[in-house]
Structures are given as structure tokens and as C-alpha cells.
Write a protein that holds these residues in place. Structure first.
Motif, PDB file in Angstrom:
ATOM      1  N   PHE A   1     -86.520 -14.244 -58.781  1.00  0.00           N
ATOM      2  CA  PHE A   1     -86.082 -13.257 -59.770  1.00  0.00           C
ATOM      3  C   PHE A   1     -87.167 -12.843 -60.773  1.00  0.00           C
ATOM      4  N   PHE A   2     -88.148 -13.681 -61.013  1.00  0.00           N
ATOM      5  CA  PHE A   2     -89.121 -13.372 -62.075  1.00  0.00           C
ATOM      6  C   PHE A   2     -90.553 -13.471 -61.573  1.00  0.00           C
ATOM      7  N   LEU A   3     -90.764 -13.089 -60.330  1.00  0.00           N
ATOM      8  CA  LEU A   3     -92.110 -13.299 -59.789  1.00  0.00           C
ATOM      9  C   LEU A   3     -93.143 -12.471 -60.543  1.00  0.00           C
ATOM     10  N   ASP A   4     -92.747 -11.246 -60.966  1.00  0.00           N
ATOM     11  CA  ASP A   4     -93.717 -10.406 -61.676  1.00  0.00           C
ATOM     12  C   ASP A   4     -94.045 -10.978 -63.062  1.00  0.00           C
ATOM     13  N   TRP A   5     -93.182 -11.832 -63.574  1.00  0.00           N
ATOM     14  CA  TRP A   5     -93.460 -12.509 -64.857  1.00  0.00           C
ATOM     15  C   TRP A   5     -94.277 -13.775 -64.598  1.00  0.00           C
ATOM     16  N   PHE A   6     -94.051 -14.349 -63.444  1.00  0.00           N
ATOM     17  CA  PHE A   6     -94.675 -15.631 -63.115  1.00  0.00           C
ATOM     18  C   PHE A   6     -96.073 -15.438 -62.539  1.00  0.00           C
ATOM     19  N   GLN A   7     -96.194 -14.445 -61.649  1.00  0.00           N
ATOM     20  CA  GLN A   7     -97.508 -14.226 -61.009  1.00  0.00           C
ATOM     21  C   GLN A   7     -98.217 -13.091 -61.742  1.00  0.00           C
ATOM     22  N   THR A   8     -98.936 -13.448 -62.806  1.00  0.00           N
ATOM     23  CA  THR A   8     -99.583 -12.415 -63.641  1.00  0.00           C
ATOM     24  C   THR A   8    -101.093 -12.565 -63.597  1.00  0.00           C
ATOM     25  N   GLU A   9    -101.789 -11.437 -63.939  1.00  0.00           N
ATOM     26  CA  GLU A   9    -103.251 -11.498 -64.059  1.00  0.00           C
ATOM     27  C   GLU A   9    -103.628 -12.158 -65.384  1.00  0.00           C
ATOM     28  N   GLU A  10    -102.808 -11.862 -66.366  1.00  0.00           N
ATOM     29  CA  GLU A  10    -103.076 -12.364 -67.709  1.00  0.00           C
ATOM     30  C   GLU A  10    -102.965 -13.882 -67.750  1.00  0.00           C
TER      31      GLU A  10
END
Lengths: 583, 379
Positions: free
Chosen positions: B239-248
Motif C-alpha cells: 500500500f505504501f511502496l511509493d512512500w517506502f521506496q524513495t530517492e530521498e
């Protein structure tokens, strides 16, 4: 009569008696009785220090009568009699009061129990006043032995006695020696060949110079007594022969129960339901097969067929559990792909190596299913076309609580073992007794397991109860040793507490001859009186009570002794004893 | 209705690891010493009996094997060394296989080779997919979302979820049918489903029954730590991969990093604890290891291990190692998830709480039936 000097010994039996009977009070109260010189209580009278107490008191206080209040005389009467003998006193000047089996073990009120114990001891004390010294009687022993039954037990006893250099007459009703074992393939739990054990023994017996073998012969009547028995036999050739012998071993064995009595199993109706003995024959033939010659895919073994069920036999036939496991092993080896079902009630693996045998067998891919042998026997029926087997066994499986169907092509019934129909006749011939299920009864189940109530007659093997080979041979050898000991002594003691006829009073009515269970009384026509054979007489007292003129007196159980004992029992407290005149 | 016994069944169960089943002579010590049995829910003796007699339908309808957490009291107290604990374990493997209508579970459980080759195939497939479809970014900085764009990975995750989820759910339905519907001896009133639900949820969340059974609470802790870590990871990845896998790169106290550390710690603690246990074979639960047990813990460990490396490389700006570690991480995760979630050991995450639920449903329904029967008789 010399004055009585009585010693009283009250046993604690550890806590067995002491917990329910105030033994000290008993001793103190009894000490007040007339003629009582000393009264003691002690933890274990039967122990060596306990016996020494009696022996020392006899010497020190010059006692001439002893009363021990302890356990049943069946257990320790002989012990104390020997103590008296060691102290130089005649062993019949002794009386025992049973305050354990008859008091402490069966009562719960300590006060009442103590009172009852005192009553019993008083009775013994009063009685012992009238005891008379009796002398032992002994007779010569004929060194020959008669053995009835040529199964493994009878054969083992025969060889042992014959090898000791003594004559043996071996009587077998069948054409061949070997008994039931002739049809058995392997032993359990060792899986040895039975025939390899049996056949050399048979050959040795046939060749032995000390053994006279009578095949196809039965015993009709035996007369005589320990050390001196006689019989007349008719051999199969029709010759009459008279045999004389000093001892008898009964080794008549047993037979298989007829399973067709149990309708559930369809024996004799369904073609592939066989008894254990029929299956043994199949094993001996070398091929496990159905009636049509085909190999069975599903083999079921049913335990307790006629055993442990009051409708048939209440007892356990003892050998079938292990025999069933033996079959399971043999079937597994012969037919590795077969399904084996062992339908049992309880697996009784009590003997040496049996539990290990059970464990090892249970790892050979055998399905063990438990049924209720008392109330809920399996039912065998023909299978339907879809079942892919010949028969279906329907049963309620106890360990799972499920009603199940078991496929079967061959069913082996572990049939019970039972006494022969003519067991009673043989018992009558040799003068021994039977227990409720027609097996012969031993003199004492624990302390004298091969002797019988008739001196010189021993029971060995499965005529005494179902038994395996090991136990049968153990018993055979135990009895042989007893007989060889008697032969080696040359004489045997016989009980002297027998009946005696007062010839002056005897009226010659012969009532005593009719009632005597041991055929010990004969009639002297010249004198017109009855005569008791003291060696045959067991001192049961039947004649004494039946005699209308009071001519028969039973030694050690005289009217005076018994009436005084009753008098003693009825005494409420210490009171002066009135001398009872002999009737 | 009589049931036909099936002597061939035990050969089948032996393939799932059952051993010494024939030593049992039903003294019942195992059931007596078990801290989890209760009136109406009895095991393991009854189940061993059903195995010995080949009562497959009875086994399929019994939720009891799932209630066991394998403390090993039964095996320790067995006078015949029949290993009831391990028999229950093999029974769970067998049940997983019969709930699974595809036959995949049976294949993976029965054959070490099949399981291993299937995983190697998936492992290589993941690597091949990256080789074919991914381009390593030119930038010297870590550009993970360029190498493996989060929306594509997330899409693939969801496809995998739907794919495996549909298998798991149909297997669960199958389980429900076998345990509840096909068991005609008991009828469950609808309201009971609500009444008994809280217990199942509580057990799912806490696995509290382990504390009743394992004398060593470290086992419960490890098991629970792994479980919560896994659930967290599942939620974040799905559900939160874009929050979990970040460049930052967030500071270390940032929830994203804290959660990541929690998951990793849970995985490492539990897998190392289990691996040492299985290697030393001291505790009953670790004495007998099926191939699925070893593959499972090793894969979970590798998953955590590769995850740690992704993190270290990424935080330190090491671009190429980050990509390689990432590929390896997914190459471990995909076979792990595909083989275990619906078809093997991991499925107990769903089956066990459901079995507890079903067992109590049946127990309460049976008690009601008994009560009604008694009332009927007394009336």
C-alpha cells in the motif's frame, strides 16, 4: 494330663494388623486367662527374631502350648510349627488365631476389631489346652512315575525324570506324541521352528530305556496313595498291563474353543474365516492362501475369540495375543504388499521379550484396531461387488470412537483355549479338583503352583490353565524336581490329622464309607467295623460328623477340641473355664 | 455410517515427514500433557488414531492440528517415542496440501528437489527480467526509482498479490468447506460466527497461545516479532511502496527508517533464533526439520540480509551495489512469496487463526447441541 503352660504371641504384621487392632491390649487381656504363662506382642512374629522369641520362651518358661495370633494359618502355620519343633515341642501343641484376614483387613472400627481379635485368641487359647501331641507318619515311595499326556509339558517331565535314572510310564491318548505343538509352525517371540524343538524330544522319548510309552491309551482308574499308586491299562494292541508308581503328573493339556458358537464371525459359513490352528497348518504347508488358492490381499486377525467374554469363557487364553503378532509378522514377510489388520481387545504382552515383540511388530505397517470383547464384537459379512475384497468386518473401533469397515480376504480367529470335555473324568480318576472353568486347580496359586490337594499328584502345562511353551516346560520341570526329591528321600511324610474308628463303638453301618470323598475307608467284614486308611485320609472330618454312633474321632479335630474352641469364642471376658466332657 | 479404513494413507503422510506413527499405542499421555487441549478440542492422540486408520475425511475436517504450536511436551512424554509433535507438524503440511486445490503444495512438500528447482527458476527469472527490462541509470547518484520505477514495482506487487491472494482465498474457502460444511455432525448457528470472532482476531494478533505452551518465552517473542515485521512489510510494500521506496534519504529517526529497522530486526532475530535452534536440535520443535522449514528460514534471513545491504549502499550513495542488492532482494523475495504464501509454510499465517476460529465454532456449536439434547430429553 500335665498342666498347660501357654505362651501367647500377638503379631503386628508391620501395620497390617496393628493399624486396626490394639495388639498390646489384646496381649494384656489374654495374659489374664487361665494357664497363660506369658503373652507378648511383636512386630513380625514370622521373622527369625520373632520365632526365636517363641523358642526362648518355651525353654525359659517351660511352655508346653503355644498360640500365635497373626495371619492365616495357610501362610505361616508351618513356620511356627517348625519353631515349636526346634524348641523340642510337638508341633501339634500349637494353635493359630487369624487376626489379619479375618479381622484387621476386613474391619474399619478399631475398637470392635480389637474385641473380635480378643475373641478369636481366647477361642484358640481354650482350644490349645486340649491339643495332643501327634507323630508324623511316613510311607515308602515307589520310584516309578506315571505321566498322563504326551504334549510338551508331559514330554519335558518324562525326559527329566527318566534322565535322572527313574522309571516313567508315559500315557498318550493319541497316535503320536507332541500334543497341540505338532500343528504349530513357529514359536513367539523368537520365531524358532517348533518342529525343530519338538521332534528331537519325541525321538529321545521313544529311544529312552527308562521310559515306557503307551500311545492310544487312556487311564480309567487309579488306586492307592502317595508313594504307592496302581493302575490297570489296556494298550492299543489290546494287552492289559498293571502299572505301579509313586507319583503322578497330569499333563493333559487343552483344546481349541469352537468359534462357530459366535455367530458374528461366520466361522464354518464363510469360506475364508479360519481358526488359529487352521492357519498354523496353512503356515506349515508353506503357502498363505484363500480357499480358492489365491493370495489374500487383506488379512485380518481377530483376538479374544471366546476369551474374556462371560458368554463363552471369562478368562484370558494368554497365548493368543503374541500368536496373533507372530501371524502378523509371518504374513508381512510372506505377503509384503498385503494389508494386515490386527483387531484386538487389549494387547497383553506380559512375558519376557513380549513387549519388545509387540513394539517391533507394530512397526511393520500393521493396522491395529481395538474392539470391546465384552459387549461389542465385530461382525464379518460377505463383501459387495464394489468393495474390492471378499469380506467386510464391521466394528466399532474403541480408540477412535468410529464405526468402521475393514476389508478382508482372509480372517484368522484367535480362538480361545478350553479344557477337554473329559477333564472331569480325569480329575475324578486321579483325585484332583477343578476350578470353575474346568481347568485343574493347584494346591496354592502362589506358594504351591504345581502340586494338588492330593499328595503325589501334580498338574503341569495347560491342563492347569492356558499356557505357552516356556511356562509349560517350567511347570513340568518344577513337578519333576518335586517328584525326584520325594524319590530320593525314599519316604514321604503324610498328614496325621486323620480319622480313627473306635471299633468298640462302631456299629458297622458303613455310612462313613459312603460319605468319604477320598475312598479312604474300607470295611472289615470279619470284625464288622470300618477301617480308615490313614494315608489316603485327608482329615476332612466328613465321616466324623456323619457317624451316627460317634465312633469316628478326627485327630486334632476332636469334639472336645472344637467345642472348647466354641466355648472360648463365646466367653465375654476372662472367666473360669468349665471343663467340657467329651461326648 | 461406517467409514472404510485406508491402510495406504500412512504411506502418503510419511511423504510429509510423519515418522514413528506406528509406535503409538494410544495411552493418551500426549493429550493429557498438552497445555492447549481443552474439553471439546482434543489432540494429538485422536489425530494420530485417524492417521493410523487412514480416516482421511475425519482429518480433513479437523482444525486441531493447527492449534498446536509444537512445544514438544507430547513428544517428550511419549512412552513409545512416537513423536506426536512431529506427527502434528506433518499433518499441518498434509492439510495445507489438501486445502490447496492446485496440487502445488503437495508437490512442493513432497519433493525437496521440486521446491528447490522451482525457486531457482523464479530466482533466475527475476534476475533475467531485470537484465532484459531494466537500464542502469547513468547518474553516479543512487536513482533506484529510475532503475526500478516504484509504480512498475508496485503494479507487479499488486498483480502478484491478486494472483497469490486468489489462490490463498480459494484454499481458505476449501478449508472452510472441509472443516465446517462437510462435517455433518455439527451445525453452526450464524450468531456464533460473531461471538467467536474476537478470539480468532486476538490469537491472530498476539499468538498468545504460544505463551501457554512454550516454556521459553523467547520463542513466542521471536515468532511474534517476525509476524509483526512481516505484516508491516506487507502493508508498506503493497500500500505504501511509493512512500517506502524513495530517492530521498530520510534522517534515521524518520518513521520510514524506523519501520524498516523494526522489520529487519524482527526478521533477523527470528530467523537466526530458528536457524540456531534447528542446527542444535535441542528443543523438540527444532529436532526434525523438513526441507520446507530450512528453505523458509534461510529465505527470510536472506531477505533481511539483502534488505540491509540495499539500505547501506543507498545511504552511502553507492549506486551500482544498491541496484545489484535490490535485484537480489527481489530475486529472493519472489520465490519466497510465490512458493510459501499460498502453497507452503507461510500459509499458516492464515490457516492457524482460522482453524482456531473454526475449532471454537465447532466446540461451542457441539456444546449447544448437547445442551439442547439434554433439554429435549428432560422435557
Amino acid at each position: 494330663m500335665e498342666e498347660s503352660r501357654i505362651g501367647i504371641y500377638v503379631c503386628w504384621c508391620g501395620t497390617n494388623i496393628a493399624k486396626m487392632v490394639d495388639v498390646e491390649t489384646v496381649a494384656k487381656e489374654i495374659e489374664k486367662m487361665e494357664n497363660v504363662v506369658i503373652a507378648r506382642d511383636y512386630k513380625y512374629m514370622c521373622s527369625d527374631p520373632g520365632q526365636d522369641l517363641i523358642i526362648n520362651d518355651i525353654k525359659e518358661h517351660n511352655l508346653n502350648r503355644i498360640v500365635v495370633a497373626a495371619c492365616s494359618p495357610r501362610i505361616h502355620e508351618l513356620t511356627f510349627k517348625n519353631a515349636l519343633k526346634n524348641a523340642g515341642l510337638n508341633p501339634y501343641l500349637f494353635e493359630m488365631a487369624n487376626i489379619r484376614e479375618q479381622v484387621s483387613w476386613v474391619h474399619t472400627d478399631r475398637e470392635e476389631a480389637t474385641k473380635k481379635a480378643m475373641d478369636l485368641v481366647r477361642a484358640a487359647v481354650v482350644r490349645v489346652n486340649f491339643h495332643e501331641p501327634l507323630d508324623k507318619l511316613s510311607v515308602d515311595v515307589d520310584p516309578a512315575t506315571l505321566i498322563i499326556g504326551g504334549g510338551i509339558a508331559g514330554m519335558s517331565a518324562t525326559l527329566m525324570i527318566a534322565n535322572a535314572g527313574k522309571k516313567v510310564f508315559l500315557i498318550e491318548k493319541n497316535k503320536e506324541l507332541g500334543g497341540n505343538l505338532v500343528n504349530i509352525d513357529l514359536t513367539f517371540p523368537h520365531m524358532d521352528s517348533v518342529q525343530q524343538l519338538l521332534q528331537p524330544k519325541i525321538q529321545k522319548i521313544k529311544d529312552h530305556p527308562n521310559i515306557e510309552l503307551f500311545l492310544e491309551t487312556e487311564i480309567k482308574e487309579i488306586v492307592g496313595y502317595v508313594g504307592n499308586f496302581e493302575t490297570k491299562i489296556t494298550t492299543y494292541e489290546g494287552k492289559e498291563k498293571e502299572l505301579k508308581f509313586g507319583n503322578i503328573i497330569v499333563a493333559t493339556g487343552l483344546k481349541l474353543f469352537d468359534p462357530s458358537k459366535i455367530a458374528n464371525y461366520g466361522y464354518a459359513k464363510l469360506p475364508n474365516v479360519v481358526t488359529s490352528l487352521e492357519f498354523e497348518k496353512m503356515l506349515l504347508s508353506g503357502i498363505i492362501h484363500k480357499e480358492n488358492g489365491n493370495e489374500p490381499k487383506n488379512v485380518a486377525i481377530i483376538h479374544c475369540v471366546g476369551s474374556r467374554n462371560e458368554e463363552y469363557h471369562g478368562y484370558c487364553s494368554r497365548t493368543c495375543c503374541m500368536t496373533a503378532l507372530k501371524y502378523a509378522n509371518q504374513v508381512r514377510s510372506a505377503l509384503p504388499d498385503s494389508n494386515i489388520f490386527d483387531i484386538y481387545a487389549d494387547m497383553r504382552a506380559f512375558g519376557k521379550g513380549y513387549e519388545e515383540f509387540y513394539t517391533a511388530t507394530s512397526k511393520r505397517d500393521i493396522m491395529f484396531l481395538m474392539f470391546d470383547q465384552k459387549n461389542d464384537l465385530p461382525i464379518i459379512r460377505k463383501a459387495g461387488a464394489k468393495d474390492k475384497c471378499d469380506m467386510i468386518i464391521e466394528m466399532n473401533e474403541k480408540l477412535s470412537g468410529e464405526s468402521i469397515e475393514v476389508p478382508a480376504d482372509l480372517v484368522i480367529l484367535m480362538t480361545a483355549m478350553e479344557a477337554y470335555d473329559n477333564a472331569k473324568d480325569i480329575a475324578h480318576t486321579v483325585g484332583i479338583s477343578m476350578c470353575g472353568n474346568d481347568f485343574y486347580i493347584e494346591k496354592h496359586p502362589k506358594l504351591d503352583p504345581v502340586a494338588t490337594t492330593t499328595d503325589g499328584v501334580y498338574i503341569v502345562g495347560s491342563c492347569q490353565g492356558p499356557k505357552d511353551i516356556t511356562d509349560s516346560i517350567s511347570q513340568a520341570w518344577a513337578a519333576s524336581a518335586r517328584i525326584l526329591a520325594a524319590i530320593s528321600t525314599g519316604r514321604v511324610d503324610v498328614e496325621v490329622t486323620t480319622a480313627k474308628v473306635n471299633e468298640d463303638v462302631c456299629c458297622g453301618c458303613q455310612t462313613c464309607i459312603m460319605v468319604c470323598p477320598y475312598s479312604a475307608i474300607s470295611f472289615d467284614k470279619e470284625k464288622n467295623v470300618s477301617i480308615v486308611n490313614e494315608i489316603l485320609c485327608k482329615g476332612c472330618g466328613t465321616c466324623g460328623s456323619a457317624c451316627p454312633t460317634g465312633a469316628i474321632r478326627c485327630r486334632h479335630f476332636t469334639d472336645k477340641q472344637i467345642l472348647s474352641q466354641i466355648e472360648g469364642l463365646m466367653m465375654t471376658s476372662v472367666q473360669k473355664l468349665e471343663i467340657i466332657e467329651e461326648a | 455410517m461406517s467409514i472404510r479404513v485406508n491402510p495406504g494413507f500412512i504411506k502418503e503422510l510419511t511423504k510429509y515427514g510423519a515418522r514413528e506413527w506406528n509406535a503409538c499405542f494410544h495411552c493418551g499421555n500426549c493429550t493429557a500433557v498438552c497445555s492447549l487441549t481443552e474439553r471439546g478440542i482434543l489432540f494429538p492422540r485422536k489425530e494420530i488414531r485417524a492417521i493410523q486408520m487412514g480416516l482421511t475425511e475425519k482429518l480433513a475436517s479437523s482444525p486441531e492440528p493447527w492449534l498446536c504450536y509444537y512445544c514438544g511436551d507430547c513428544s517428550e512424554n511419549c512412552p513409545r517415542d512416537a513423536n506426536p509433535g512431529e506427527i502434528m507438524m506433518s499433518l499441518r503440511r498434509y492439510l495445507t496440501s489438501i486445502y490447496d486445490w492446485t496440487g502445488m503444495a503437495a508437490r512442493l512438500y513432497k519433493s525437496y528437489a521440486a521446491h528447490l528447482w522451482f525457486m531457482i527458476f523464479l530466482f533466475l527469472a527475476v534476475i533475467a527480467a531485470f537484465v532484459v527490462f531494466s537500464r542502469i541509470p547513468d547518474s553516479p547518484e543512487v536513482k533506484l526509482n529510475t532503475f526500478a520505477p516504484v509504480h512498475i514495482i508496485s503494479l507487479l506487487d499488486h498483480i502478484l498479490l491478486i494472483f497469490l491472494g486468489s489462490f490463498l482465498i480459494t484454499n481458505i474457502i476449501n478449508m472452510y468447506v472441509k472443516i465446517i460444511i462437510k462435517d455433518k455432525t455439527v451445525k453452526i448457528p450464524v450468531w456464533l460466527y460473531f461471538k467467536e470472532a474476537w478470539n480468532a482476531i486476538f490469537q491472530f494478533a498476539t499468538q498468545w497461545n504460544i505463551t501457554k505452551c512454550q516454556r521459553n518465552n523467547w520463542y513466542w517473542f521471536g515468532h511474534w516479532f517476525l509476524f509483526t515485521g512481516y505484516i508491516l512489510m506487507f502493508v508498506m510494500v503493497i500500500f505504501f511502496l511509493d512512500w517506502f521506496q524513495t530517492e530521498e534519504i530520510h534522517p534515521f529517526y524518520h518513521p520510514q527508517r524506523i519501520l524498516g529497522y523494526y522489520v529487519t530486526a524482527g526478521f533477523l532475530f527470528a530467523t537466526i533464533y530458528f536457524m540456531i535452534g534447528r542446527y542444535r536440535k535441542k528443543k523438540e520443535i527444532f529436532k526434525y526439520s523438513h526441507h520446507s522449514d530450512w528453505i523458509f528460514v534461510v529465505l527470510l534471513f536472506l531477505l533481511a540480509f539483502t534488505g540491509i545491504f540495499i539500505h547501506i549502499f543507498r545511504v552511502n550513495g553507492m549506486a551500482l551495489p544498491t541496484y545489484y542488492a535490490y535485484v537480489l532482494h527481489l530475486a529472493v523475495e519472489v520465490p519466497m512469496v510465490v512458493t510459501f504464501v499460498a502453497f507452503s509454510k507461510w500459509s499458516h499465517l492464515a490457516y492457524r487463526p482460522l482453524a482456531i476460529y473454526f475449532a471454537h465454532l465447532k466446540k461451542s456449536a457441539r456444546a449447544l447441541q448437547e445442551k439442547n439434547k439434554i433439554e429435549f430429553v428432560t422435557q
